[in-house]
Every structure is written in C-alpha cells, then in structure tokens.
Design an enzyme around this catalytic site. Structure first.
Site, PDB file in Angstrom:
ATOM      1  N   ALA A  12     -71.664  38.359  -0.534  1.00 55.99           N
ATOM      2  CA  ALA A  12     -71.647  36.954  -0.934  1.00 55.99           C
ATOM      3  C   ALA A  12     -71.244  36.173   0.321  1.00 55.99           C
ATOM      4  CB  ALA A  12     -70.676  36.747  -2.085  1.00 55.99           C
ATOM      5  N   VAL A  13     -70.938  34.904   0.176  1.00 53.55           N
ATOM      6  CA  VAL A  13     -70.653  34.039   1.326  1.00 53.55           C
ATOM      7  C   VAL A  13     -69.584  34.628   2.254  1.00 53.55           C
ATOM      8  CG1 VAL A  13     -69.673  31.803   1.968  1.00 53.55           C
ATOM      9  CG2 VAL A  13     -71.395  31.918   0.211  1.00 53.55           C
ATOM     10  N   MET A  14     -68.423  35.046   1.673  1.00 52.57           N
ATOM     11  CA  MET A  14     -67.314  35.527   2.502  1.00 52.57           C
ATOM     12  C   MET A  14     -67.670  36.838   3.211  1.00 52.57           C
ATOM     13  SD  MET A  14     -64.818  33.312   2.393  1.00 52.57           S
ATOM     14  CE  MET A  14     -63.233  34.062   2.747  1.00 52.57           C
ATOM     15  N   VAL A  75     -65.491  41.852  -2.903  1.00 50.30           N
ATOM     16  CA  VAL A  75     -66.078  41.725  -4.240  1.00 50.30           C
ATOM     17  C   VAL A  75     -65.118  40.964  -5.144  1.00 50.30           C
ATOM     18  CG1 VAL A  75     -67.420  43.846  -3.973  1.00 50.30           C
ATOM     19  CG2 VAL A  75     -65.161  43.972  -5.047  1.00 50.30           C
ATOM     20  N   ASN A 103     -59.339  37.981  -3.722  1.00 53.25           N
ATOM     21  CA  ASN A 103     -58.119  37.317  -4.207  1.00 53.25           C
ATOM     22  C   ASN A 103     -57.499  38.129  -5.341  1.00 53.25           C
ATOM     23  OD1 ASN A 103     -57.248  35.082  -2.814  1.00 53.25           O
ATOM     24  ND2 ASN A 103     -58.679  33.686  -3.778  1.00 53.25           N
ATOM     25  N   SER A 129     -57.958  33.717   4.072  1.00 57.81           N
ATOM     26  CA  SER A 129     -58.049  32.293   3.761  1.00 57.81           C
ATOM     27  C   SER A 129     -58.828  31.549   4.832  1.00 57.81           C
ATOM     28  CB  SER A 129     -56.658  31.677   3.639  1.00 57.81           C
ATOM     29  OG  SER A 129     -56.788  30.299   3.352  1.00 57.81           O
ATOM     30  N   LYS A 184     -50.625  35.657   0.107  1.00 54.08           N
ATOM     31  CA  LYS A 184     -51.858  34.873  -0.069  1.00 54.08           C
ATOM     32  C   LYS A 184     -51.784  34.060  -1.364  1.00 54.08           C
ATOM     33  CE  LYS A 184     -56.241  33.635   0.494  1.00 54.08           C
ATOM     34  NZ  LYS A 184     -56.745  33.048  -0.694  1.00 54.08           N
ATOM     35  N   HIS A 187     -49.641  31.142  -0.684  1.00 55.72           N
ATOM     36  CA  HIS A 187     -50.458  30.230   0.123  1.00 55.72           C
ATOM     37  C   HIS A 187     -51.337  29.384  -0.796  1.00 55.72           C
ATOM     38  CE1 HIS A 187     -54.492  29.316   1.662  1.00 55.72           C
ATOM     39  NE2 HIS A 187     -53.937  29.074   2.831  1.00 55.72           N
ATOM     40  N   ASN A 188     -52.004  30.038  -1.750  1.00 60.01           N
ATOM     41  CA  ASN A 188     -52.897  29.305  -2.648  1.00 60.01           C
ATOM     42  C   ASN A 188     -52.125  28.353  -3.556  1.00 60.01           C
ATOM     43  OD1 ASN A 188     -54.774  31.035  -1.483  1.00 60.01           O
ATOM     44  ND2 ASN A 188     -55.913  31.300  -3.373  1.00 60.01           N
ATOM     45  N   GLU A 191     -51.367  25.438  -1.571  1.00 60.62           N
ATOM     46  CA  GLU A 191     -52.636  24.698  -1.441  1.00 60.62           C
ATOM     47  C   GLU A 191     -52.847  23.797  -2.669  1.00 60.62           C
ATOM     48  OE1 GLU A 191     -57.118  26.181  -2.010  1.00 60.62           O
ATOM     49  OE2 GLU A 191     -56.066  27.270  -0.423  1.00 60.62           O
ATOM     50  N   TYR A 192     -52.593  24.327  -3.867  1.00 58.20           N
ATOM     51  CA  TYR A 192     -52.673  23.518  -5.095  1.00 58.20           C
ATOM     52  C   TYR A 192     -51.753  22.301  -4.971  1.00 58.20           C
ATOM     53  CZ  TYR A 192     -55.064  26.788  -8.378  1.00 58.20           C
ATOM     54  OH  TYR A 192     -55.966  27.582  -9.039  1.00 58.20           O
ATOM     55  N   ARG A 288     -54.224  20.053 -13.105  1.00 64.02           N
ATOM     56  CA  ARG A 288     -55.621  20.499 -13.213  1.00 64.02           C
ATOM     57  C   ARG A 288     -55.976  20.769 -14.680  1.00 64.02           C
ATOM     58  NH1 ARG A 288     -57.528  24.270  -8.119  1.00 64.02           N
ATOM     59  NH2 ARG A 288     -56.423  23.136  -6.487  1.00 64.02           N
ATOM     60  N   HIS A 452     -23.260  33.119 -26.767  1.00 67.55           N
ATOM     61  CA  HIS A 452     -23.750  33.677 -25.503  1.00 67.55           C
ATOM     62  C   HIS A 452     -22.711  33.682 -24.384  1.00 67.55           C
ATOM     63  CE1 HIS A 452     -27.816  34.401 -26.776  1.00 67.55           C
ATOM     64  NE2 HIS A 452     -27.897  33.178 -27.269  1.00 67.55           N
TER      65      HIS A 452
END
Length: 483
Positions: A12-14, A75, A103, A129, A184, A187-188, A191-192, A288, A452
């Site tokens: 695929a692209v990556m 994949v 991922n 990334s 990672k 990191h994501n 990023e969010y 989101r 408690h």
C-alpha cells in the site's frame, strides 16, 4: 542474482514508499503483496530500473533475502499481522527478524515478541510516522521488541529516517516488548491533541472574530515563523489558502465530521489504566466522537440555544492571546504524554530515554516541531524530570501565557464556542499547581457510603481511618484502600 538486504510485505502507500526510500539509500529490497498484481505493477512502475526485487510467494521472498533475514510487515494492524507471522515462522531460521511497521496496539506487540522469540526468531514492533511523504523522504521510526535484533536493522532504519539539523537520525532503540508501539501510540495521541488545539484556534478566529480563510492563512503563516513552527501549523497555513474550482476556500466545503483510527482512543485508555490524567488528549478524542454525531447536532442546533456571539475587544490582541493559549496548551499536552510514558515504563520495565524520544519526533513525523528541541533539552538537563511544566523553560512560557490563556477560555465560554482542549489543558494546569484539592470531601463520601477509609492531614501517611458517620454503621471498614 544478488540477495536483498530486507524484505517488505504489503505494497500500500506506506510499504511502497518505504521500499523506494530504502533503495534510494543503497539497500536492495525484496517486496511481496498478497494481491500479487500489486507486485507486478510496482516493479514495472515506480520501482522500474531500481534495486527492488519483486517476489510472488512468501517462499520466494524468504529465498531472496540475506541472512539473518529481515522482513518488514506493512499490513493492516490486527489479525493480518498474526496471519503473516504464522505463515513466515516455518520458512525462517533461528535469528531471522520479523518487523511490524503498522500501527499495532502495544499489548499485541508485547505478545508477538514473546511468541516469535519462543520460536527462536527475533521480533521488532516499530512505530513509523510521517505519512506518505515521510515514508518516502524520511520518517520518524520508533523500534522496540527483541534487543538482539536492533544491531541488524539499525543501519537500514537510521539511514532511511528523517535527520535533524545536526544530522542525527529520528530513530533510535526505544525498549523491549511493546515499547516502540507504545511510544508511537502516545505520539499519535499527542497528534490528536495538537490537531484539536489548532482546530479550536481556527474556530475562535472564524466564529468569534469573523475572520476569512485568507486572513487566517496569514495568521498561521506568521505563527509558523515563530515558536509554534511545526508541520501541523504549516499544513494548516496551506489548507486555509487552498481554493476550490470556484475560487472559494475548499476548507469551508468540507463536512465537519472527523474520523479516527483508534490510536488516540488507545492512548486515553492506557492513561486510565495507568491512572494518569491525560485530559487534553482524552478531550481531543471525544471532540472527534462529537463531530461524528453530525445529524444529531444539526437537529440539536434547532432546539438548543446559546449566547449570541459578541466580540468588542481588540482583534489583533485577541489573536495574540489565542497564539499564547495554543502554545501553553501544547506544553500541557506534551507534559501529559511524557508523564504517561514514564508511568508505563515503570509498569512494563522499560528504560525509556525521554530526550531521545523527543529527538525522534523532531523530524519526519506528524508532530515534528521546533518545540520538541526544547523538550529534548529539558530531559538532557534533568533525565528524572517528573513533569515538563516543572522545567524552567516551560514553566516560564506557561506563566507568560497564563493571562492570555484565561482570556481565551473565558471568551470562548461567554460566546458559546466549544474549546474542550484549551479548557481541559488550563484546568489540568490549575489542578496540578494546587497544593490542596477537594478530594478530602470525596474520600469522606467514599468512607460514608462504602467504609473505604481515609488518611488524615494530622497523622502520618499510610495510617487509615474509618468514621461511623451516621451512628448506625459499625466499625468494620473495607480491607482494600485504593487512592
């Protein structure tokens, strides 16, 4: 025919772009894809005339590789990774290396590392990334798994990784088991958070200040030349300038529902598991989710009323307030992310190099920014730093931004504009700097209804007390005490 230095499964692209990147750095690459037409198309297309060997079965791929064989899976995360691992194991020999560059969720990587090592092979789970362009020109790579595999893949990984100004590669060994994919994942998550903060800044400029896309383009262009210089600010600048065929800003025509692949959600869940207040990233994920409820929001907008937007202040001064609020909130987001990594390192026995992680993120990846250089400096000065907010540089920056930050959040609230990330970042800052929080009342409530127990400020830590609040309860208290 000369044998390949590394094999890639998944075109695929990556996968395609990583193969071309590796080949451009002097490595011979063997490629395979389950849909074999993709192999043929790639070898006769983008890879034509290059040192890339097309293979049409796993046996052929394995046979085309130098020993110890290195095979990188690009994949889809989940079952496909396990299927390829099981298909490869019988074809490989002791010391061969399987690399997962997808991922994957870090517990899966920890499990796979153990499983593959038990078969006499080595395993790497690596964060990659930088998206399509990063894969081709230099990604940020975060490898973890079997330490013995690192010396074998290090020359390839560090050659293809992005480089910072002094030539250092944005790739180094992260740690054992699932450490690479955990880093990672964080990191994501960050990023969010970064993306949500930028969207809130855009929302305020658009709806409170009534700015056009062209005016906002100029603001982001200016911001990208200062301390906010980063890939995400840069692409926001470009997006705001982009015109549709009719000459109107394309951004205004894009439906306001955001998708997510799950890494932000995993980061928030990991924070809950570790008991770390990762509030900003959690709010970014929820923002989101809320955006995805488009039809429901359209109906609600007809029924639920908020204040009329009214801004009478100095527009230019408020834009500067937004810039400072964005910078301060960004510091909080990274502070929370690094705190989560520190907690997970303790839980899983990883020896993470936080300055090294900041360096890995300085180039190639989606969150790359000048800001990360300051984080590296903070951890270089004090490797035991518990929270970025306590570093002198970041402490000073947040203090300088504080008045602006509060003005932005209060203006947004008074005008009915949602700023969940700005507001939660500020609330975290106020909570973290509070010597005393109202959790004493909370502990009293827990003791009242569930016996408690609680600790007292006038007694040593570790001594637990229970009160018979109603006079009807007994003296028996719960045997477990969980803060």
């Amino acid at each position: 025919m000369s044998k390949a230095d590394i094999g890639i499964i998944g075109l695929a692209v990556m996968g395609e772009n990583l193969a071309l990147n590796m080949e451009s750095k002097g490595f011979t690459v063997a490629v395979f894809n389950r849909t074999v037409e993709k192999v043929k198309n790639f070898v006769e297309g983008r890879a034509k005339g290059k040192n890339i060997i097309g293979t049409y079965s796993l046996e052929e791929l394995v046979g085309a590789l130098k020993k110890p064989r290195k095979i990188m899976l690009m994949v889809k995360a989940g079952a496909p990774v396990d299927q390829f691992i099981d298909a490869l194991i019988p074809l490989l020999e002791k010391g061969d290396i399987i690399i997962d560059g997808g991922n994957s969720h870090f517990p899966d990587t920890a499990r796979r590392t153990k499983y593959v090592e038990e078969k006499g092979l080595l395993y790497i789970g690596t964060g990659v990334s930088g998206g399509e362009e990063g894969a081709l020109r230099g990604p940020s790579l975060m490898p973890g798994g079997s330490p013995e595999a690192w010396p074998h893949i290090k020359p390839i990984f560090q050659a293809i990784a992005a480089k910072v100004d002094d030539g250092s590669p944005c790739c180094d060994w992260v740690g054992e088991g699932g450490a690479g994919h955990f880093v990672k994942m964080v990191h994501n998550g960050i990023e969010y958070g970064d993306m949500q903060l930028i969207c809130e800044a855009y929302h305020l400029m658009k709806d409170v200040l009534g700015m056009t896309a062209d005016e906002m383009h100029e603001v982001f262009k200016e911001w990208n030349e200062g301390e906010l210089n980063s890939y995400l600010i840069e692409i926001t600048r470009d997006i705001l300038a982009y015109k549709d065929e009719d000459g109107q800003p394309l951004v205004d025509k894009i439906l306001d529902t955001a998708g997510q692949k799950g890494t932000g959600k995993w980061t928030a869940i990991a924070a809950l598991d570790e008991g770390i207040p990762l509030t900003l990233i959690g709010e970014a994920v929820f923002a989101r989710c809320l955006s995805a409820m488009k039809e429901e929001r359209v109906e609600a907008s007809k029924v639920l009323k908020g204040p009329a937007v009214k801004f009478e202040g100095d527009k230019k001064a408020f834009i500067e307030d937004i810039r400072k609020a964005l910078y301060a909130s960004k510091i909080v987001s990274y502070a929370q992310g690094f705190t989560l990594m520190r907690a997970a390192a303790k839980t899983y026995g990883w020896n993470l190099n936080y300055g090294g992680i900041a360096l890995m993120w300085r180039g190639g990846c989606i969150i790359r920014s000048v800001f990360l250089g300051k984080i590296k400096e903070a951890f270089d000065k004090n490797p035991e730093l518990t929270n970025l907010l306590l570093d002198p540089f970041f402490k000073e920056k947040v203090e300088a931004a504080q008045d602006s930050w509060r003005r932005v959040v209060s203006t947004a609230i008074l005008n009915g504009v949602p700023v969940p990330a700005f507001a939660s970042a500020l609330t975290y800052y106020d909570g973290y700097r509070s010597e005393r929080l109202p959790a004493n009342l909370l502990q009293a409530q827990r003791d009242y209804f569930g016996a408690h127990t609680y600790e007292r400020v006038d007694r040593p830590r570790g001594e637990f007390y229970h009160t018979n609040w109603t006079g009807r309860g007994g003296t028996t208290s719960a045997s477990t005490y969980v803060v």
